[in-house]
Enzyme design. Structure first.
Site, PDB file in Angstrom:
ATOM      1  CG  ASN A  89      -2.038  -1.120   1.235  1.00  0.00           C
ATOM      2  OD1 ASN A  89      -1.941  -1.838   0.142  1.00  0.00           O
ATOM      3  ND2 ASN A  89      -2.376  -1.418   2.330  1.00  0.00           N
ATOM      4  CB  VAL A  90       0.969   4.004  -2.152  1.00  0.00           C
ATOM      5  CG1 VAL A  90       1.761   3.248  -3.035  1.00  0.00           C
ATOM      6  CG2 VAL A  90      -0.556   4.366  -2.766  1.00  0.00           C
ATOM      7  CG  HIS A 106       3.664  -2.016  -4.793  1.00  0.00           C
ATOM      8  ND1 HIS A 106       2.585  -2.441  -5.228  1.00  0.00           N
ATOM      9  CD2 HIS A 106       4.814  -2.776  -5.339  1.00  0.00           C
ATOM     10  CE1 HIS A 106       2.829  -3.883  -5.483  1.00  0.00           C
ATOM     11  NE2 HIS A 106       4.020  -3.963  -5.679  1.00  0.00           N
ATOM     12  CB  THR A 175      -2.703  -8.584  -0.954  1.00  0.00           C
ATOM     13  OG1 THR A 175      -2.129  -8.802  -2.237  1.00  0.00           O
ATOM     14  CG2 THR A 175      -1.978 -10.051  -0.019  1.00  0.00           C
ATOM     15  CB  SER A 176      -6.286  -9.743  -5.356  1.00  0.00           C
ATOM     16  OG  SER A 176      -5.297  -9.267  -5.957  1.00  0.00           O
ATOM     17  CG  LEU A 201     -14.316  -9.305   2.107  1.00  0.00           C
ATOM     18  CD1 LEU A 201     -14.763  -9.110   3.541  1.00  0.00           C
ATOM     19  CD2 LEU A 201     -14.695  -8.295   1.166  1.00  0.00           C
ATOM     20  CD  GLU A 202     -14.015 -12.085  -2.577  1.00  0.00           C
ATOM     21  OE1 GLU A 202     -15.306 -12.206  -2.156  1.00  0.00           O
ATOM     22  OE2 GLU A 202     -13.787 -11.370  -3.303  1.00  0.00           O
TER      23      GLU A 202
HETATM   24  C1  BJW Z   1     -10.459  -7.222   2.132  1.00  0.00           C
HETATM   25  C2  BJW Z   1     -11.284  -6.386   2.770  1.00  0.00           C
HETATM   26  C3  BJW Z   1     -11.592  -6.226   4.068  1.00  0.00           C
HETATM   27  C4  BJW Z   1     -11.331  -6.311   0.456  1.00  0.00           C
HETATM   28  N1  BJW Z   1     -10.754  -7.149   4.882  1.00  0.00           N
HETATM   29  N2  BJW Z   1      -9.805  -8.115   2.972  1.00  0.00           N
HETATM   30  C5  BJW Z   1       2.766 -11.908 -16.379  1.00  0.00           C
HETATM   31  C6  BJW Z   1       3.032 -12.966 -15.378  1.00  0.00           C
HETATM   32  C7  BJW Z   1       3.534 -12.680 -14.109  1.00  0.00           C
HETATM   33  C8  BJW Z   1       4.115 -11.215 -13.923  1.00  0.00           C
HETATM   34  C9  BJW Z   1       3.751 -10.158 -14.847  1.00  0.00           C
HETATM   35  C10 BJW Z   1       3.352 -10.525 -16.173  1.00  0.00           C
HETATM   36  N3  BJW Z   1       3.195  -9.387 -16.583  1.00  0.00           N
HETATM   37  C11 BJW Z   1       3.802  -8.454 -16.091  1.00  0.00           C
HETATM   38  C12 BJW Z   1       4.135  -8.998 -14.972  1.00  0.00           C
HETATM   39  C13 BJW Z   1       4.763  -8.093 -13.736  1.00  0.00           C
HETATM   40  C14 BJW Z   1       3.605  -7.234 -13.388  1.00  0.00           C
HETATM   41  C15 BJW Z   1       2.437  -7.847 -12.561  1.00  0.00           C
HETATM   42  O1  BJW Z   1       2.394  -8.647 -11.653  1.00  0.00           O
HETATM   43  N4  BJW Z   1       1.562  -7.819 -13.572  1.00  0.00           N
HETATM   44  C16 BJW Z   1       0.326  -8.584 -13.118  1.00  0.00           C
HETATM   45  C17 BJW Z   1      -0.991  -7.831 -13.598  1.00  0.00           C
HETATM   46  C18 BJW Z   1       0.159 -10.030 -13.724  1.00  0.00           C
HETATM   47  N5  BJW Z   1       4.490  -6.756 -11.967  1.00  0.00           N
HETATM   48  C19 BJW Z   1       5.268  -5.653 -12.077  1.00  0.00           C
HETATM   49  O2  BJW Z   1       5.465  -5.086 -13.095  1.00  0.00           O
HETATM   50  C20 BJW Z   1       5.994  -5.133 -10.638  1.00  0.00           C
HETATM   51  N6  BJW Z   1       7.100  -5.161 -11.078  1.00  0.00           N
HETATM   52  C21 BJW Z   1       8.159  -6.316 -11.485  1.00  0.00           C
HETATM   53  O3  BJW Z   1       7.620  -7.304 -11.551  1.00  0.00           O
HETATM   54  O4  BJW Z   1       9.302  -5.833 -11.647  1.00  0.00           O
HETATM   55  C22 BJW Z   1      10.149  -6.869 -12.289  1.00  0.00           C
HETATM   56  C23 BJW Z   1      11.061  -7.563 -11.106  1.00  0.00           C
HETATM   57  C24 BJW Z   1      10.430  -8.475 -10.259  1.00  0.00           C
HETATM   58  C25 BJW Z   1      11.262  -8.970  -9.597  1.00  0.00           C
HETATM   59  C26 BJW Z   1      12.575  -8.612  -9.125  1.00  0.00           C
HETATM   60  C27 BJW Z   1      13.043  -7.564  -9.982  1.00  0.00           C
HETATM   61  C28 BJW Z   1      12.194  -6.954 -11.075  1.00  0.00           C
HETATM   62  C29 BJW Z   1       5.424  -3.915 -10.320  1.00  0.00           C
HETATM   63  C30 BJW Z   1       4.032  -3.973  -9.895  1.00  0.00           C
HETATM   64  C31 BJW Z   1       3.568  -2.579  -9.405  1.00  0.00           C
HETATM   65  C32 BJW Z   1       2.053  -2.487  -8.881  1.00  0.00           C
HETATM   66  N7  BJW Z   1       1.673  -1.174  -8.558  1.00  0.00           N
HETATM   67  C33 BJW Z   1       0.351  -1.064  -8.148  1.00  0.00           C
HETATM   68  C34 BJW Z   1       0.096   0.448  -8.172  1.00  0.00           C
HETATM   69  C35 BJW Z   1       0.861   1.296  -7.109  1.00  0.00           C
HETATM   70  C36 BJW Z   1       0.532   2.619  -7.069  1.00  0.00           C
HETATM   71  C37 BJW Z   1      -0.849   3.072  -6.757  1.00  0.00           C
HETATM   72  O5  BJW Z   1      -1.406   2.695  -5.732  1.00  0.00           O
HETATM   73  O6  BJW Z   1      -1.591   3.409  -7.610  1.00  0.00           O
HETATM   74  O7  BJW Z   1       0.335  -1.613  -6.824  1.00  0.00           O
HETATM   75  S1  BJW Z   1      -0.971  -1.832  -8.991  1.00  0.00           S
HETATM   76  C38 BJW Z   1      -1.798  -2.174  -7.581  1.00  0.00           C
HETATM   77  O8  BJW Z   1      -1.707  -3.611  -7.294  1.00  0.00           O
HETATM   78  C39 BJW Z   1      -1.178  -1.584  -6.258  1.00  0.00           C
HETATM   79  C40 BJW Z   1      -1.195  -2.801  -5.343  1.00  0.00           C
HETATM   80  O9  BJW Z   1      -0.087  -2.666  -4.284  1.00  0.00           O
HETATM   81  C41 BJW Z   1      -1.036  -3.839  -6.129  1.00  0.00           C
HETATM   82  C42 BJW Z   1      -1.706  -5.125  -5.473  1.00  0.00           C
HETATM   83  O10 BJW Z   1      -3.013  -4.951  -5.418  1.00  0.00           O
HETATM   84  P1  BJW Z   1      -3.795  -5.556  -3.827  1.00  0.00           P
HETATM   85  O11 BJW Z   1      -3.334  -4.733  -2.728  1.00  0.00           O
HETATM   86  O12 BJW Z   1      -3.566  -6.997  -3.847  1.00  0.00           O
HETATM   87  O13 BJW Z   1      -5.409  -5.071  -3.924  1.00  0.00           O
HETATM   88  P2  BJW Z   1      -6.562  -5.761  -4.656  1.00  0.00           P
HETATM   89  O14 BJW Z   1      -7.537  -4.988  -5.046  1.00  0.00           O
HETATM   90  O15 BJW Z   1      -5.767  -6.575  -5.801  1.00  0.00           O
HETATM   91  O16 BJW Z   1      -6.982  -7.056  -3.716  1.00  0.00           O
HETATM   92  C43 BJW Z   1      -7.489  -6.481  -2.568  1.00  0.00           C
HETATM   93  C44 BJW Z   1      -7.836  -7.860  -1.602  1.00  0.00           C
HETATM   94  O17 BJW Z   1      -8.561  -7.471  -0.547  1.00  0.00           O
HETATM   95  C45 BJW Z   1      -8.907  -8.481  -2.494  1.00  0.00           C
HETATM   96  O18 BJW Z   1      -8.664  -9.922  -2.368  1.00  0.00           O
HETATM   97  C46 BJW Z   1     -10.393  -8.376  -1.617  1.00  0.00           C
HETATM   98  O19 BJW Z   1     -10.987  -9.319  -1.449  1.00  0.00           O
HETATM   99  C47 BJW Z   1      -9.621  -8.027  -0.361  1.00  0.00           C
HETATM  100  N8  BJW Z   1     -10.379  -7.254   0.692  1.00  0.00           N
HETATM  101  N9  BJW Z   1     -11.745  -5.693   1.429  1.00  0.00           N
HETATM  102  C48 BJW Z   1     -10.051  -7.910   4.239  1.00  0.00           C
HETATM  103  N10 BJW Z   1     -12.191  -5.209   4.435  1.00  0.00           N
END
Ligand code: BJW
Length: 232
Positions: A89-90, A106, A175-176, A201-202
């Site tokens: 989270n940011v 992030h 986290t998803s 959550l799920e």
């Molecule tokens: C509750 C709840 C409640 C709701 N109680 N629960 C193909 C295959 C594999 C990888 C890749 C690929 N193509 C590209 C990639 C790499 C890419 C990637 O993963 N893409 C995917 C889409 C496949 N990743 C990257 O580019 C990363 N960098 C990278 O890989 O560099 C290369 C490298 C790797 C290793 C070594 C060296 C180099 C960078 C990723 C950057 C992500 N940035 C963001 C934006 C940040 C800024 C901003 O905030 O705007 O980060 S995207 C966004 O997603 C944000 C989050 O941190 C991130 C994760 O999301 P999160 O937190 O999981 O949120 P949700 O909404 O997905 O899930 C919420 C969950 O909460 C849900 O499950 C709900 O059920 C639950 N919930 N209410 C408990 N009350």
């Protein structure tokens, strides 16, 4: 101190503080295309629009308050200094709840990064424009939020890998598991022999990788789990 408990948090832990998640119904990526705001290419195309998007996110994050899940993790960290919180989270809600040992893999809305020279510095104003000069190079056109966009390398990956290799317990909260490399941490921890627990959550697409998944709201699950660990 070598961390024995590693906690990975995601947007779900801040949902009950009023901050939107990304991929749930009504989440950030259902309102705006991530390709338009969360890639270096989007910033190069339209820096003013990207800065405005993050100005709004920063305002929301600063207006939000930590919830009982953030508070419980701060309590755990105080009682168990061998706890490391790795957040995707940011927002600053872990720190505002009192946690100190937090990695923002992030990035943070309270930081700025100059795309021209790579300089990073704390960001206290409410908004960001190209008239805000970088303290490193004096130029303004590359000034951007210090958040990690798709295609960029997350922060502190070596430190996180060391912690995953050494921990006894890995817990993912709200986290998803859709974004790498964070989604791969459970496999790394399990390979190193740690117990793995998901609090969400799920069930998620990566639930099968965890030894145990508990479903429910973070504000209820996390305090209950922390009480269990601390035996109080
Ligand atoms: C509750 C709840 C409640 C709701 N109680 N629960 C193909 C295959 C594999 C990888 C890749 C690929 N193509 C590209 C990639 C790499 C890419 C990637 O993963 N893409 C995917 C889409 C496949 N990743 C990257 O580019 C990363 N960098 C990278 O890989 O560099 C290369 C490298 C790797 C290793 C070594 C060296 C180099 C960078 C990723 C950057 C992500 N940035 C963001 C934006 C940040 C800024 C901003 O905030 O705007 O980060 S995207 C966004 O997603 C944000 C989050 O941190 C991130 C994760 O999301 P999160 O937190 O999981 O949120 P949700 O909404 O997905 O899930 C919420 C969950 O909460 C849900 O499950 C709900 O059920 C639950 N919930 N209410 C408990 N009350």
């Amino acid at each position: 101190m070598t961390p024995r408990i590693v906690i990975l948090t995601g947007a779900g832990i801040s949902a009950e503080s009023g901050l939107g998640t990304f991929r749930d119904a009504g989440g950030v990526w259902t309102q705006v295309r991530l390709e338009d705001v969360a890639t270096p290419e989007a910033f190069a195309r339209d820096p003013a629009m990207v800065r405005a998007f993050y100005d709004a996110r920063r305002a929301q994050a600063r207006a939000a308050a930590p919830n009982p899940a953030h508070e419980a993790l701060a309590r755990l960290e105080a009682a168990r200094p061998d706890t490391l919180i790795v957040t995707q989270n940011v927002d600053a809600l872990h720190e505002r709840a009192g946690a100190r040992n937090v990695i923002h893999m992030h990035g943070t809305l309270d930081g700025a990064l100059c795309a021209a020279c790579g300089h990073r510095w704390p960001w206290t104003p409410e908004t960001m424009t190209e008239t805000d000069a970088c303290p490193g190079c004096g130029r303004g056109e590359g000034v951007r939020p210090d958040v990690v966009w798709f295609g960029e390398t997350p922060h502190d990956l070596d430190r996180i890998a060391d912690a995953l290799d050494a921990c006894d317990l890995f817990v993912a909260i709200g986290t998803s598991g859709a974004v790498y490399p964070a989604a791969g941490f459970v496999a790394e921890a399990a390979a190193a022999g740690a117990r793995t627990l998901e609090l969400n959550l799920e069930r998620t697409e990566v639930s099968a990788l965890f030894e145990e998944t508990r479903t429910g709201r973070a504000s209820e699950l996390v305090p209950a789990w922390v009480s269990e660990v601390l035996g109080d």
